[in-house]
Design an enzyme around this catalytic site. Structure first.
Site, short mmCIF file in Angstrom:
data_model
loop_
_atom_site.label_atom_id
_atom_site.label_comp_id
_atom_site.label_asym_id
_atom_site.label_seq_id
_atom_site.Cartn_x
_atom_site.Cartn_y
_atom_site.Cartn_z
N LYS A 111 0.88 -1.18 0.00
CA LYS A 111 0.00 0.00 0.00
C LYS A 111 0.91 1.22 0.00
O LYS A 111 1.43 1.64 1.04
CB LYS A 111 -0.88 -0.01 1.26
CG LYS A 111 -2.22 0.69 1.14
CD LYS A 111 -2.14 2.15 0.74
CE LYS A 111 -1.86 3.06 1.91
NZ LYS A 111 -1.61 4.47 1.49
N GLU B 119 9.38 1.52 11.20
CA GLU B 119 10.42 2.53 10.98
C GLU B 119 9.70 3.87 11.04
O GLU B 119 8.92 4.21 10.14
CB GLU B 119 11.08 2.34 9.61
CG GLU B 119 11.67 0.95 9.38
CD GLU B 119 12.93 0.67 10.19
OE1 GLU B 119 13.36 1.54 10.95
OE2 GLU B 119 13.46 -0.43 10.05
N CYS C 93 14.05 10.70 6.92
CA CYS C 93 13.83 10.25 8.31
C CYS C 93 15.08 10.42 9.15
O CYS C 93 15.01 10.73 10.32
CB CYS C 93 13.34 8.82 8.34
SG CYS C 93 14.44 7.68 7.50
N GLU D 109 9.41 16.65 14.85
CA GLU D 109 9.91 16.38 13.50
C GLU D 109 9.21 17.31 12.51
O GLU D 109 7.98 17.35 12.45
CB GLU D 109 9.62 14.92 13.12
CG GLU D 109 10.20 14.56 11.77
CD GLU D 109 9.87 13.13 11.35
OE1 GLU D 109 8.70 12.72 11.51
OE2 GLU D 109 10.77 12.44 10.85
P1 NAD Z 1 2.31 8.60 7.38
O1 NAD Z 1 2.41 7.91 8.69
O2 NAD Z 1 1.34 9.71 7.25
O3 NAD Z 1 1.92 7.57 6.22
C1 NAD Z 1 2.72 6.44 5.94
C2 NAD Z 1 1.85 5.38 5.28
O4 NAD Z 1 0.88 4.93 6.22
C3 NAD Z 1 1.07 5.88 4.06
O5 NAD Z 1 1.05 4.86 3.08
C4 NAD Z 1 -0.31 6.10 4.63
O6 NAD Z 1 -1.33 5.98 3.68
C5 NAD Z 1 -0.41 4.97 5.63
N1 NAD Z 1 -1.39 5.16 6.70
C6 NAD Z 1 -1.84 6.33 7.24
N2 NAD Z 1 -2.75 6.08 8.19
C7 NAD Z 1 -2.88 4.74 8.28
C8 NAD Z 1 -3.68 3.88 9.09
N3 NAD Z 1 -4.52 4.35 10.00
N4 NAD Z 1 -3.55 2.55 8.92
C9 NAD Z 1 -2.69 2.05 8.01
N5 NAD Z 1 -1.93 2.82 7.20
C10 NAD Z 1 -2.02 4.15 7.34
O7 NAD Z 1 3.79 9.05 7.03
P2 NAD Z 1 4.25 9.95 5.80
O8 NAD Z 1 3.84 11.35 6.10
O9 NAD Z 1 3.85 9.29 4.54
O10 NAD Z 1 5.84 9.81 5.90
C11 NAD Z 1 6.65 10.64 6.64
C12 NAD Z 1 7.04 9.99 7.95
O11 NAD Z 1 7.72 8.76 7.71
C13 NAD Z 1 8.01 10.81 8.77
O12 NAD Z 1 7.64 10.78 10.11
C14 NAD Z 1 9.34 10.08 8.59
O13 NAD Z 1 10.30 10.28 9.59
C15 NAD Z 1 8.89 8.68 8.51
N6 NAD Z 1 9.91 7.85 7.86
C16 NAD Z 1 10.64 6.99 8.64
C17 NAD Z 1 11.65 6.22 8.06
C18 NAD Z 1 12.44 5.26 8.90
O14 NAD Z 1 13.07 4.39 8.32
N7 NAD Z 1 12.45 5.38 10.22
C19 NAD Z 1 11.90 6.32 6.69
C20 NAD Z 1 11.15 7.22 5.94
C21 NAD Z 1 10.14 7.97 6.54
#
Ligand code: NAD
Length: 514
Positions: A193, A268, A302, A400
């Site tokens: 997804k 992550e 991240c 963040e």
């Molecule tokens: P997000 O949490 O908004 O979304 C991530 C994914 O989760 C998307 O595909 C979204 O559609 C899905 N999602 C959202 N709500 C959900 C739910 N209730 N149930 C299941 N899936 C759901 O994150 P984002 O804004 O897309 O990404 C940025 C974040 O990701 C930042 O906090 C960043 O630090 C983190 N990140 C972490 C790493 C790591 O390896 N630690 C790497 C890249 C990004």
């Protein structure tokens, strides 16, 4: 390439040839729309106009994808293939990704606003992920323990089943590969997804996997909104694993939602990583790394070193030189190879980052950036923004931001540096700059982070662990750890020689000797 002028030369919009106008799911080897026909709009961050619709997956679509994955898994068509045969397919995937790296980068840049040179690097890293896990499964051994003359125990490794992979919008294709490569290498069937802000590059996987010879139903993709498609994937009883990368708050919700079916979880999550610069550091190298560390990938990274802690005696010089360099960073059209910072992914995210910039103006001393750069009146552009003298209580120190915004804070001594470094809820990465290696190791060990770079820039051998501690994640991936996550390790125990079992129930019949 078509170039559309938006009225201002500097905001020239590059539209890739053959850009799709509709993105579908890929379920059981075929492209499909949602059962109920729902769609959502997808925009590019330079014009902020929709260029396509994407099928908006609901529970019924996720169920169809999971069922297809389960069928392919149960058939053994992939899960039971010898490692060498799976590795051949993974290597072909790597070849195909490599062969289309420019196209991939072009689409990724268009959809995300990432600078094209950096998107190209990410596409190549995606290919490398497949090649790496192909090598790993062929070389993999499993444990066996022998008790001489008595027993032997060995590990029977098997893929867990259907894995749900949920990915964010920053470097989407590369982060998808980071989950797809080890899950497929392990023999799982998967449902991906992708993030709803950036579904374009993910639409290329279907053709790549089909051409590489991955059997039908092993890879499935459902587009959609997190709270709908993502939620359905997390709650589906047949997804045995959820590998999630995204925000900490989303991770916490997913963790709760996975509890009913006790799924395997890899998380992550977000970060607010410190870069600690001691007075004896190689200042030039520290400046290069701390600038790249927060402004590459548009700051949407991240592991960004978004808090720079600098020893007092070099603080003023560091801030002055850092701000001068930040003001020089080339912001603009993401497709221009000279661009160093492109457009932030989406207007909603842009507004959020701008909100933090305004908060920062009340919490620290603005020394560079602080708003939209001149000459870029449309698109989600932000001048690299540097705040100095930021106290640890400030929101821009604690939260963040995920954009090209950095907080610089002075420290007095080593203890002060460690205290400040750990004074946040996150624990993803840390960076230490010092020419005293003993201190370097000491500080690296004291930082509460899953990964620390000492006098080095954000590079990582794929064999090393990747993951965060505290609010930055759960579990470590990377190398064999990733394969372990997607595998069951069943223990098989065999007796060598006589079976020594106490003979319950044998006494009454007078059968026990002695
Ligand atoms: P997000 O949490 O908004 O979304 C991530 C994914 O989760 C998307 O595909 C979204 O559609 C899905 N999602 C959202 N709500 C959900 C739910 N209730 N149930 C299941 N899936 C759901 O994150 P984002 O804004 O897309 O990404 C940025 C974040 O990701 C930042 O906090 C960043 O630090 C983190 N990140 C972490 C790493 C790591 O390896 N630690 C790497 C890249 C990004």
């Amino acid at each position: 390439m078509t170039t559309v002028e938006t009225g201002v030369e500097a905001t020239t919009r590059h539209v890739p040839e053959g850009l799709p106008t509709h993105l579908q799911h890929f379920i059981d080897g075929e492209l499909r729309d949602s059962v109920d026909g729902a769609v959502f709009g997808v925009l590019d961050p330079v014009s902020n106009q929709d260029y396509a619709t994407a099928a908006a997956g609901q529970a019924a679509d996720v169920d169809a994808a999971v069922q297809a994955a389960q069928r392919s898994f149960d058939s053994g068509v992939w899960a039971e293939k010898p490692a060498r045969a799976r590795a051949r397919v993974l290597n072909r995937i790597a070849d195909l990704v490599e062969a289309s790296d420019s196209r991939l980068a072009e689409l990724e840049t268009f959809d995300t606003g990432l600078p094209i040179t950096q998107a190209l690097g990410q596409a190549q890293r995606a290919a490398e992920n497949f090649r790496f896990f192909a090598d790993l499964i062929v070389a993999q051994t499993d444990d066996a323990y022998k008790v001489p003359g008595r027993q032997i125990n060995y590990v029977n490794r098997k893929p867990v089943g259907v894995a749900g992979l949920i990915t964010p919008w920053n470097t989407p294709f590369m982060l998808e590969s980071w989950k797809l490569a080890p899950s497929l290498a392990s023999g799982c069937s998967v449902v991906l997804k992708p993030a709803e802000f950036t579904p374009l590059s993910a639409s290329l996987w279907a053709q790549i996997f089909t051409e590489a010879g991955l059997p039908q139903g092993v890879f499935n993709l459902v587009n959609g909104i997190g709270e709908e498609a993502g939620d359905a994937l997390v709650k589906h009883p047949q997804t045995r694993l959820i590998s999630f990368t995204g925000e900490t708050t989303t991770g916490q919700l997913i963790f709760r939602n996975s509890a009913t079916h006790l799924k395997g979880m890899s998380m992550e999550l977000g970060g607010k990583s410190p870069a600690v610069v001691f007075a004896d550091a190689d200042l030039e190298a520290a400046l290069d790394s701390t600038l790249f560390g927060v402004f590459s990938l548009n700051g949407e990274r991240c592991t960004a070193g978004s808090r720079i802690l600098v020893q007092r005696s070099i603080y003023d010089e560091f801030v002055e030189r850092y701000a001068a360099r930040a003001k020089n960073i080339v912001v603009g059209n993401p497709h221009d190879p000279k661009t160093e910072v492109g457009a932030l992914v989406h207007p909603e995210h842009y507004e959020r980052v701008l909100g933090y910039v305004e908060i920062g103006k009340t919490e620290g001393r603005l020394v560079a950036g602080g708003g939209r750069p001149e000459g870029l009146p449309v698109g989600n552009y932000l001048a690299p923004t540097v705040f100095a003298d930021v106290p640890s209580t400030a929101r821009i120190f604690q939260e963040e931001i995920f954009g090209p915004v950095v907080a610089i804070t002075p420290f007095e001594d080593e203890a002060d540096a460690i205290r400040l470094a750990n004074d946040v809820k996150y624990g993803l990465a840390g960076y230490v700059w010092t020419s005293d290696l003993t201190r370097g190791h000491r500080v690296a060990h004291a930082i509460e982070a899953g990964m620390v770079w000492l006098n080095s820039h954000n590079v990582r051998d794929l064999r090393s662990p990747f993951g965060g501690v505290k609010a930055s994640g759960l579990g470590h991936e990377g190398g064999y750890r990733s394969l372990d996550f997607y595998s069951e390790q069943q223990a098989v125990h065999i007796t060598l020689g006589d079976v020594h079992t106490a003979r319950f129930g044998a006494a009454a019949a007078g059968e026990i000797d002695g």
